[in-house]
Write a protein that holds these residues in place. Structure first.
Motif, mmCIF file in Angstrom:
data_model
loop_
_atom_site.group_PDB
_atom_site.id
_atom_site.type_symbol
_atom_site.label_atom_id
_atom_site.label_comp_id
_atom_site.label_asym_id
_atom_site.label_seq_id
_atom_site.Cartn_x
_atom_site.Cartn_y
_atom_site.Cartn_z
ATOM 1 N N SER A 220 37.784 40.564 44.551
ATOM 2 C CA SER A 220 36.692 39.586 44.620
ATOM 3 C C SER A 220 35.401 40.193 44.083
ATOM 4 N N CYS A 359 42.299 32.783 43.579
ATOM 5 C CA CYS A 359 43.020 33.893 44.215
ATOM 6 C C CYS A 359 44.510 33.556 44.220
ATOM 7 N N PHE A 423 43.857 37.968 41.751
ATOM 8 C CA PHE A 423 42.801 37.088 41.268
ATOM 9 C C PHE A 423 43.014 36.784 39.791
#
Length: 434
Positions: A220, A359, A423
């Motif tokens: 992230s 994600c 991701f």
């Protein structure tokens, strides 16, 4: 509680989940409330057993020849690096709460059975219908990538460089063996737990309370960095949720310019206010679901869409979701993503950047959604995400999978290749005139 009692409790929780198809967090919470005698160490150990079963349910069941909750828990214990039939038998001897062990030949067969002889989906610990999707996403590496999703995750944190330096926070968290992240420049990591241990509750630390760091997976952090938010820009985080990427963008912008944080779900958005105050961010305006965003149309230098998705990239942390996922849910998320992308694109100024993040590891939620968007919005061109990586992370190893998207390329981060949650990242630029 002795090991036998912990195993019996884990089997009870797995059975409850099977019967009621409920999330693991809910099942663990309810068990704890009805068994208040169990200490925090017991609850942590029981939770580890349950999560280990859920991460590797199919391969454990294949090796032990049973899908019964008690047998799955026994298999999870035996599958630990130090697992042996003799050690387990000694640990359970005289424990009246322990589950009954299968015959010795079944236990020996479990330890000696070669998983490479199992069908591919079992080796990958995936439902059968998902195996082709992973093969499409990863090619020849797909089984290894799926197996990496069945491992225990680390605890990742992002240092808020507006208030602290990574070196200082690393020293503060040294008692927990925190160290610098492999890729993210402001990242810290505590390695995956072993045995019946649990990660420390770093949220009670003074540094967290002062806003010096946030819990955020390294993947992230990386996609927020790749978005390329710069000082003085106008930025819209269109699916801001609890604000993890909003905070990362604000730090990258050095508290300059303006960030507009929006989410269609008021509940998901609620935690952002406390997090912004703690982080010392003054350049963020939070927009509630019913707010009118039309004045922002066509004016944003950067629009980030962390789109709703199946969350397949987070299965190390949420393994129960793997077994509840259905093809109908995938189709629903795809439709939601198309709608979000269509709406968010209107806020990008000519020459501005439009970033699409999920994600998920499923191609239909990633590559195919970009293709569908480009077909409807010819004013956008995909950038080469490899170049963005090199600019944002000079000298860093290029540990990602890349895929051609239109005129550019997107990136896929994964536990196996990148060491992060999964991701997908694609950046598009809006051409002048539309």
């Amino acid at each position: 509680m002795r090991l036998g009692g912990r195993m019996a409790a884990a089997a009870e929780i797995v059975a409850d989940m099977d019967a009621r198809r409920r999330p693991v967090a809910d099942a663990l919470k309810d068990w704890g409330l009805s068994h208040r005698f169990a200490g925090s160490g017991d609850r942590a150990a029981i939770g580890n057993l349950v999560y280990d079963v859920l991460r590797r349910r199919r391969s454990i069941a294949w090796r032990i020849g049973s899908n019964a909750p008690a047998d799955l828990v026994i298999g999870a214990v035996l599958a630990e690096p130090s697992g042996s039939v003799e050690r387990l038998a000694v640990a359970l001897d005289g424990d009246r709460f322990a589950p009954a062990l299968p015959d010795r030949q079944i236990l020996d067969a479990f330890l000696n059975r070669d998983l490479d002889e199992a069908p591919d989906a079992i080796r990958a610990d995936l439902p059968d219908w998902l195996a082709p999707r992973f093969a499409d996403a990863f090619g020849a590496d797909w089984i290894g990538e799926a197996q990496a999703l069945a491992a225990r995750p680390p605890l990742d944190m992002r240092v808020n460089t507006l208030l602290a330096e990574p070196e200082a926070v690393e020293r503060e968290l040294a008692p927990f063996e925190a160290h610098r992240s492999p890729l993210a420049p402001a990242g810290l990591r505590i390695d995956p737990i072993e045995g019946d241990r649990r990660h420390p509750n770093v949220q009670v630390e003074a540094g967290f309370q002062k806003g010096h760091f946030e819990i955020q997976d390294e993947g992230s952090q990386l996609v927020a960095l790749l978005a390329g938010a710069g000082e003085g820009q106008r930025v819209l985080d269109y699916c801001a949720g609890a604000g993890g990427k909003t905070l990362a963008l604000g730090a990258a912008m050095r508290n300059t310019g303006e960030i507009h944080a929006f989410d269609a779900d008021r509940t998901r958005l609620a935690p952002i206010h406390d997090r912004l105050r703690r982080a010392g961010l003054a350049n963020v305006e939070v927009h509630a679901p019913r707010d009118d965003l039309s004045p922002l149309a066509g004016t944003m230098d950067l629009v980030l869409v962390d789109a709703p998705c199946t969350g397949t990239g987070t299965w190390r942390r949420r393994p129960d979701a793997k077994w509840r996922l259905s093809e109908g849910t995938v189709a629903k998320r795809m439709s939601e993503q198309d709608g979000v992308l269509d709406r968010a694109a209107a806020f990008v100024r000519p020459g501005g950047r439009f970033v699409f993040v999920t994600c998920s590891l499923l191609p239909e939620e990633n590559r195919d959604r970009v293709a569908a968007f480009l077909a409807k919005h010819p004013a956008f061109r995909v950038e080469d995400a490899r170049a963005l990586w090199r600019d944002a992370l000079p000298g860093a190893p290029e540990r990602y999978r890349t895929e051609k998207l239109g005129d550019g390329r997107g990136l896929l981060l994964s536990p196996g290749r990148t060491g992060t949650d999964g991701f997908f990242f694609a950046a598009m630029q809006r051409q002048g005139g539309g």
